[in-house]
Design a protein around this motif. Structure first.
Motif, PDB file in Angstrom:
ATOM      1  N   ASP A  86       7.420   9.768   3.654  1.00 52.63           N
ATOM      2  CA  ASP A  86       6.994   8.356   5.262  1.00 52.63           C
ATOM      3  C   ASP A  86       7.605   8.354   6.353  1.00 52.63           C
ATOM      4  OD1 ASP A  86       4.705   8.924   3.203  1.00 52.63           O
ATOM      5  OD2 ASP A  86       6.081   7.261   2.263  1.00 52.63           O
ATOM      6  N   PHE A  93      -0.528   2.815   3.798  1.00 51.85           N
ATOM      7  CA  PHE A  93       0.933   3.036   4.384  1.00 51.85           C
ATOM      8  C   PHE A  93       1.849   3.574   5.940  1.00 51.85           C
ATOM      9  CE2 PHE A  93       5.767   3.352   5.147  1.00 51.85           C
ATOM     10  CZ  PHE A  93       6.341   2.127   5.375  1.00 51.85           C
ATOM     11  N   ASN A 135       0.873  -1.106   0.184  1.00 54.14           N
ATOM     12  CA  ASN A 135      -0.322  -0.362  -0.203  1.00 54.14           C
ATOM     13  C   ASN A 135       0.785   1.151   0.042  1.00 54.14           C
ATOM     14  OD1 ASN A 135       1.000  -0.030   2.683  1.00 54.14           O
ATOM     15  ND2 ASN A 135      -1.268  -0.745   3.335  1.00 54.14           N
ATOM     16  N   SER A 136       0.182   2.771  -0.343  1.00 49.99           N
ATOM     17  CA  SER A 136       1.360   3.326   0.004  1.00 49.99           C
ATOM     18  C   SER A 136       0.359   4.772   0.545  1.00 49.99           C
ATOM     19  CB  SER A 136       1.793   4.353  -1.089  1.00 49.99           C
ATOM     20  OG  SER A 136       0.073   4.300  -2.019  1.00 49.99           O
ATOM     21  N   GLN A 137       1.080   6.027   0.863  1.00 50.18           N
ATOM     22  CA  GLN A 137       0.642   6.866   1.345  1.00 50.18           C
ATOM     23  C   GLN A 137      -0.105   6.669   3.020  1.00 50.18           C
ATOM     24  OE1 GLN A 137       1.730  10.201  -0.092  1.00 50.18           O
ATOM     25  NE2 GLN A 137       2.411   8.476  -1.624  1.00 50.18           N
ATOM     26  N   ALA A 189       6.278   0.394  -1.509  1.00 48.74           N
ATOM     27  CA  ALA A 189       5.934   1.817  -1.703  1.00 48.74           C
ATOM     28  C   ALA A 189       5.628   2.726  -0.457  1.00 48.74           C
ATOM     29  CB  ALA A 189       4.519   1.936  -2.473  1.00 48.74           C
ATOM     30  N   VAL A 190       7.392   2.675  -0.656  1.00 48.11           N
ATOM     31  CA  VAL A 190       7.713   3.507   0.580  1.00 48.11           C
ATOM     32  C   VAL A 190       8.850   5.296  -0.204  1.00 48.11           C
ATOM     33  CG1 VAL A 190       8.638   4.050   2.948  1.00 48.11           C
ATOM     34  CG2 VAL A 190       7.516   1.617   2.648  1.00 48.11           C
ATOM     35  N   TYR A 191       8.649   6.450   0.570  1.00 53.06           N
ATOM     36  CA  TYR A 191       9.601   7.295   0.617  1.00 53.06           C
ATOM     37  C   TYR A 191       9.676   8.109   2.339  1.00 53.06           C
ATOM     38  CZ  TYR A 191       7.101   7.036  -3.964  1.00 53.06           C
ATOM     39  OH  TYR A 191       6.770   5.917  -5.056  1.00 53.06           O
TER      40      TYR A 191
END
Length: 407
Positions: free
Chosen positions: A262, A234, A229-231, A257-259
């Motif tokens: 996050d 996540f 998942n993301s955003q 899907a990590v930045y």
């Protein structure tokens, strides 16, 4: 007499038409690059205003001119709507002399704007969206994909963790196309690497309570719990894995899907030990740190994400191609020149762009630091491994891109 007047009138008509036919095309006043992003919504931290700053820095570092013309950076907000993004890109291309559109977080918008760029024969540089279709069946001679796609985001950590002993997996997956794609490609990679998938549970977009989901992950006894998942999803699920003590019980958590934004938002107490994959990190070397300092001066101390670094690289390479070709109005010609030239900049180093439009540069597996290991708010990653290009990207003959012979 009437015949002589008719001949004279015809001659005069031809004479007066000649200057109009001989008029040169309107003189271009600038190279215009439009940063089409989410300036205030869910992608604003990972792209948004920071992407505009990264583009401005790239233009400045290039000297502010290309092919004898000044470089201008525009920005626009697509509001996470494909129709809004497409309409703005079309207006930019048709009436405002924009040569290239850059950034494009949100894959639906990137795919739509890519088609607008193809129709207008301009350039689309996708530095934020992650759909693997962009270099697959939807590839275009007018588009280059800089961001990691779902293939890389799934395959790289899955292979790395299975090889490191994470041989059994359980998935927590966002229940829409993006999550399904991450889950499917990761499961396939785990199986190919010799691992086993013990189960998966899907959650609606915008879920805030993951307790029942994480109880199933615990009960599976999987060595790896993958968050597909993301955003906000996540952030909420990762925070609750910490509260449930999955890592303390020996389960390794990986975000597909990590930045960095996050991780900073969650804090190291909640994320320590997690595995993430990225194409860039601000603290990799002297070049990345120098760029990050300049970026931070304009962004209130924030460090750039890998998506914002992609913008710098994309704008730099676009301007190199414009300089080399001497023009920017033929989008296919500029993209072809971008593919022919090796990529080279101060923050990614040397790379290449494949025939399908895939930018090739290093990919890294990181571990999130414990609080005691960190020297500051943005000091969050430890480098575990640099992934060879042949492992980091989908093989070019497997994407179905019509630009690739045999694809």
């Amino acid at each position: 007499m009437m015949r002589r007047w008719a001949i004279l009138a015809a001659a005069l008509a031809g004479f007066t038409a000649l200057p109009a036919l001989a008029q040169p095309p309107a003189k271009r006043e600038a190279i215009r690059i439009g940063i089409l992003s989410d300036l205030s919504g869910s992608f604003a931290d990972v792209a948004g205003p920071g992407s505009v700053v990264a583009a401005q820095l790239a233009a400045e570092d290039f000297g502010g001119r290309a092919a004898g013309l000044p470089v201008q950076i525009l920005s626009g907000d697509h509001q996470n709507r494909a129709d809004t993004g497409s309409a703005l890109a079309r207006r930019w291309f048709d009436t405002e002399g924009v040569d290239a559109v850059v950034d494009l977080p949100n894959s639906a918008i990137a795919l739509a704007v890519g088609e607008v760029a193809r129709t207008a024969n301009r350039v689309a540089l996708v530095t934020a969206a992650v759909a693997s279709r962009l270099t697959g069946e939807a590839c275009s001679p007018n588009l280059i994909h800089y961001a990691l796609d779902t293939w890389s985001m799934s395959n790289v950590p899955s292979r790395a963790l299975v090889q490191a002993g994470g041989t059994s997996w359980f998935y927590v997956t966002a229940d829409y196309a993006f999550g399904h794609d991450l889950e499917k490609q990761s499961m396939e990679a785990v199986t190919r690497a010799g691992g086993a998938v013990l189960g998966a549970v899907r959650h609606p977009l915008g879920t805030t309570d993951f307790s029942s989901v994480l109880l199933q992950a615990q009960a599976s006894r999987a060595k790896v719990v993958a968050l597909a998942n993301s955003q906000a999803d996540f952030i909420n699920s990762m925070k609750q894995t910490s509260e449930f003590g999955l890592a303390r019980r020996g389960q390794r958590v990986v975000g597909l899907a990590v930045y960095i934004s996050d991780i900073v938002s969650l804090g190291l107490e909640a994320t320590q030990g997690a595995t993430v994959v990225g194409s860039w990190y601000w603290d990799l070397n002297d070049g990345t740190r120098a760029f990050a300092r300049r970026f931070g001066e304009r962004m209130g101390g924030r460090m750039p994400t890998d998506l914002q670094a992609n913008v710098y690289a994309a704008v730099t390479h676009f301007l190199r191609a414009v300089e080399a070709s001497g023009q920017s109005t033929d989008g296919q010609a500029v993209v072809a020149r971008m593919k022919a030239l090796p990529t080279q900049d101060a923050i990614f180093g040397r790379g290449a762009i494949r025939a399908d439009g895939r930018r090739i540069s290093p990919v890294y597996v990181f571990n999130v630091k414990a609080p005691a290991e960190s020297r500051g708010r943005y000091d969050v990653y430890k480098l575990e491994r640099e992934v060879p290009a042949e492992e980091a990207y989908r093989p070019i003959d497997q994407g179905g891109c019509p630009l690739v012979r045999g694809g």
